[in-house]
Design an enzyme around this catalytic site. Sequence first.
Site, mmCIF file in Angstrom:
data_model
loop_
_atom_site.group_PDB
_atom_site.id
_atom_site.type_symbol
_atom_site.label_atom_id
_atom_site.label_comp_id
_atom_site.label_asym_id
_atom_site.label_seq_id
_atom_site.Cartn_x
_atom_site.Cartn_y
_atom_site.Cartn_z
ATOM 1 N N LYS A 73 0.822 -1.115 0.123
ATOM 2 C CA LYS A 73 0.105 0.213 0.096
ATOM 3 C C LYS A 73 0.798 1.160 0.072
ATOM 4 C CE LYS A 73 -3.888 -2.433 2.167
ATOM 5 N NZ LYS A 73 -4.522 -2.866 3.368
ATOM 6 N N ASP A 75 -11.523 2.335 3.534
ATOM 7 C CA ASP A 75 -11.768 1.129 3.571
ATOM 8 C C ASP A 75 -13.381 0.897 3.653
ATOM 9 O OD1 ASP A 75 -10.092 -0.943 3.513
ATOM 10 O OD2 ASP A 75 -9.942 -1.294 5.819
ATOM 11 N N GLN A 129 -5.137 -1.533 9.769
ATOM 12 C CA GLN A 129 -4.882 -2.685 8.960
ATOM 13 C C GLN A 129 -5.501 -4.029 9.798
ATOM 14 O OE1 GLN A 129 -3.278 -3.651 5.792
ATOM 15 N NE2 GLN A 129 -4.110 -5.532 6.197
#
Length: 294
Positions: A54, A121, A98
């Site tokens: 990422k 997200d 994460q």
Amino acid sequence: MTARIIDGKAIAADLRARVAEEVARVKRENGLTPGLAVVLVGNDPASEVYVRSKHTQTQAAGMASFEHKLPADVAQADLLTLIAKLNRDPAVHGILVQLPLPKHLHTETVINAIDPAKDVDGLHPANAGRLAGGFAALSPCTPLGCIILTKSVHSSLEGMNAIVIGRSNLVGRPLVQLLLNENATVTIAHSRSRDLPKLCAQADLVYAAVGKPEMVRGSWLKPGSTVIDVGINRIPTAEGKTKLVGDVAFQEALGVAGAITPVPGGVGQMTVACLLVNTLRAACAIHKLPAPGV
Ligand code: NDP
């Protein structure tokens, strides 16, 4: 018949290039550099690989990338303090924590602490609710990628029969909403569903997001259907090594489907590319700029 293999790698590279162009334009015209902050708790090797990828891809697209690594035993209060700081930081337009988090942390509380405007997200209930209501929302990246891959085969999904196998908040549920927005007719299947082969036989579009190696058999598929395999499963080989396989028996499906994504090289490639899209979209929305062209 041999199915067309949907090249997720090439489609993701094209998407990343288009994001980079739009980032350059927004910088030039508006002096805005979109920024993504990724928070990693602990040192799970798979999560570290994802976070590194990422970081690299965010920078390659011309965006700012901020990494925050916290120890595995971090107190929940300290994690929430960091999120509050990122919520206030004007250089940060996207925040990603994460997952999975270590057991002592309450994932729902942590996700709820993220400013929905920066929730790239798409997991905050405000975004999930907006998506379910058919309103503009930041949508989870993997389902967004699945839609883009499907549209590389079918320009319109209107009226198509789709089955989504799996109902997680991360993949299955938001994918169902995105398919509804595309006017597909959607069946959602899960571990309690009866007669999956029969359900799949009616589907023009099959999405497998289960986490069970090669569970979906070629004989289940409607001839000519489009198969998007979200699953990532590591299995042992006869040589004592390991390999990645999806949730669909790929070799069997090749002889029946019209188009199929490989594993690796399919959906996985799209997830990070869509994260870049979401960060750019979030930055434009926060600064009240027109939505970007990707
Ligand atoms: P979850 O474990 O959260 O959800 C799995 C879903 O599959 C559940 O809804 C479960 O049903 C359903 N399921 C389990 N067994 C069966 C069965 N026998 N028949 C039908 N449905 C079943 O997984 P995720 O959604 O997070 O991930 C799914 C897969 O996608 C995993 O392999 C994961 O690694 C991969 N993945 C890939 C990504 C990518 O970038 N390519 C990103 C995210 C995930 P129930 O709800 O009833 O328990």
